[in-house]
Design an enzyme around this catalytic site. Structure first.
Site, PDB file in Angstrom:
ATOM      1  CE  LYS A  55      -4.238  -1.666   2.202  1.00 10.33           C
ATOM      2  NZ  LYS A  55      -5.136  -1.487   3.338  1.00 10.33           N
ATOM      3  CE  LYS A  60      -8.706 -10.876  -1.175  1.00  9.18           C
ATOM      4  NZ  LYS A  60      -8.416 -10.509   0.178  1.00  9.18           N
ATOM      5  CE  LYS A  66     -13.694  -3.295   0.544  1.00 12.96           C
ATOM      6  NZ  LYS A  66     -14.195  -3.205   1.914  1.00 12.96           N
TER       7      LYS A  66
END
Ligand code: TRP
Length: 338
Positions: free
Chosen positions: A113, A200, A203
Site C-alpha cells: 500500500k 484478487k 474494492k
C-alpha cells in the site's frame, strides 16, 4: 454452554463485492450458528489511506446493512462499528508502545500500500496491523475467519499477545490476552478479479468491471460477466494453472448456484464459455436478489439499523472494557473505580 468466539471485520471503503461476501461474510453467517460472533465495520482502518468523509459515512451504514442483509443475525451476534467502541483506539495505543517498529516495517500489505501512496504514507497505515491486533485481542477471540492475505496480520496479533503482553506482564504464567487462531476458509477464500484471474478481487481496483458489487443491478451483472476475461479452451474446469479465470469463475458458480464444487465441475466440464457465462450470470442474480431486497428495506429504516448498531456496541463494550482494564492493570496504570 461455552461457545468459541470469533471476531472479524471489513473496511467500509467502497461498496462490498462478492469477494467480501463469499470469502468472508458468508462464513461468519455459518459460524454464528455454533460460535459467539463479534463482527465490526472497521471504520478506523478506513482512514489509514486518504478518505472522503461523506463516503466514509455512507459506506459505514451500507456495510453494516449488508452484514445484516447477508444473514448476520443481530439477536445472536454483535454487529457494531469499530469507532463506537473506544477500547479499540485505547488498546491500540498501549500495544503501539510495546510493539517493535521493525515488526511493522516488514508487513507485506503495508509495503504494497505504501508504494501506491507515494509520499503520502500516514503513520496510521504503518499502524494498521496494531489496530487490527487490538480489535481481535479485546474480545478474547478464539478464531479469526480471514482471507489468506490477512494471515501475516494475524500472526502479528499472536506475537503481540504472546511475546509482548503475556510473557512480559503475565503474572504466574497467567495469560492476560488470549492468543487467537486464524481460520482460513478453503472454499471461496480468495475470489479473483473478473479481468485477471491472478489478482484478487478488490474494492480499490480502478476498473469497476473487475468486480461484482453486492448491490449491482441484474443488468450490470450481466454486462460485467459478459466482459469477464476468458480463454480459448472449451470446458470450464478447476485447478488448471494455465486457466486461472476458469478456476475462479467456476468457483464462484459452484457457491452461488449452491451446487458445490464437484457437481459444478461435472455440469460445466464440457461446455464452452458462451454457455457457461449465462449460467453464472443467472445464478449470481438469483443469489444476490434476496440480499439486495433486504438491504434496501433496511436502508429505508435508519432507526432499526441504528438500534442494531447500538445493541452491538453495548455488547462489545462490555467485553472490550473488561479486557482493556486487565491490560491496563498489569501495565501499571492507576485503576479508577467507577
Ligand atoms: N484487515 C482486515 C481486512 O482488510 C480488516 C480487519 C480489521 C479485520 N480488523 C480486523 C479482520 C480484525 C479480522 C479481524 O480484511
Amino acid at each position: 454452554m461455552n461457545r468459541k468466539r470469533i471476531f472479524s471485520g471489513v473496511q467500509p471503503t467502497g461498496s462490498l463485492h462478492i469477494g467480501n461476501w463469499l470469502g468472508a461474510i458468508r462464513n461468519w453467517v455459518e459460524l454464528q450458528k455454533s460460535h459467539e460472533a463479534f463482527v465490526c465495520v472497521v471504520d478506523l482502518h478506513a482512514i489509514t489511506t486518504p478518505h472522503n468523509p461523506k463516503e466514509l459515512l455512507e459506506n459505514t451504514l451500507s456495510t453494516a446493512a449488508l452484514y445484516k442483509a447477508c444473514g448476520m443475525d443481530p439477536d445472536i451476534s454483535s454487529i457494531f462499528v469499530q469507532s463506537h467502541v473506544k477500547a479499540h483506539s485505547e488498546l491500540c495505543w498501549l500495544l503501539n508502545c510495546i510493539t517493535p517498529l521493525n515488526w511493522m516495517e516488514r508487513m507485506i500489505q503495508f509495503k504494497e500500500k505504501a508504494i501506491k501512496q507515494g509520499d503520502n504514507v500516514s503513520i496510521g497505515l504503518l499502524d494498521y496491523p496494531v489496530l487490527m491486533a487490538a480489535d481481535i485481542l479485546l474480545y478474547d477471540t478464539d478464531l479469526v475467519p480471514v482471507g489468506e492475505d490477512q494471515k501475516q496480520h494475524l500472526e502479528l496479533a499472536r506475537d503481540i499477545a504472546q511475546q509482548r503482553i503475556n510473557s512480559r506482564f503475565g503474572i504466574n504464567e497467567e495469560n492476560i490476552l488470549k492468543v487467537p487462531q486464524p481460520l482460513i476458509m478453503k472454499e471461496g477464500a480468495k475470489i479473483m478479479s473478473l479481468c485477471d484471474g491472478k489478482v484478487k478481487m478488490s474494492k480499490s481496483d480502478s476498473n469497476e468491471n473487475s468486480r461484482i458489487s453486492l448491490l449491482d443491478s441484474p443488468d450490470l451483472i450481466r454486462k460485467k460477466i459478459k466482459r469477464a476475461k476468458t480463454d480459448a479452451e472449451i470446458g470450464i474446469e478447476f485447478n488448471n494453472i494455465n486457466r486461472p479465470e476458469a478456476d475462479n469463475l467456476l468457483g464462484i458458480y459452484s457457491i452461488v448456484s449452491g451446487l458445490g464444487k464437484e457437481k459444478a465441475a461435472i455440469e460445466c466440464g464440457e461446455i464452452g464459455w458462451g454457455k457457461f457465462k449465462p449460467l453464472l450470470t443467472d445464478a449470481l442474480i438469483s443469489a444476490l436478489e434476496p440480499i439486495q431486497k433486504e438491504y434496501f428495506i433496511l436502508r429505508e429504516d435508519n432507526d432499526y439499523l441504528k438500534k442494531i448498531l447500538e445493541n452491538g456496541q453495548s455488547k462489545a463494550d462490555e467485553v472490550a472494557n473488561r479486557t482493556l482494564k486487565r491490560v491496563k492493570k498489569v501495565m501499571g496504570f492507576l485503576q479508577r473505580e467507577i
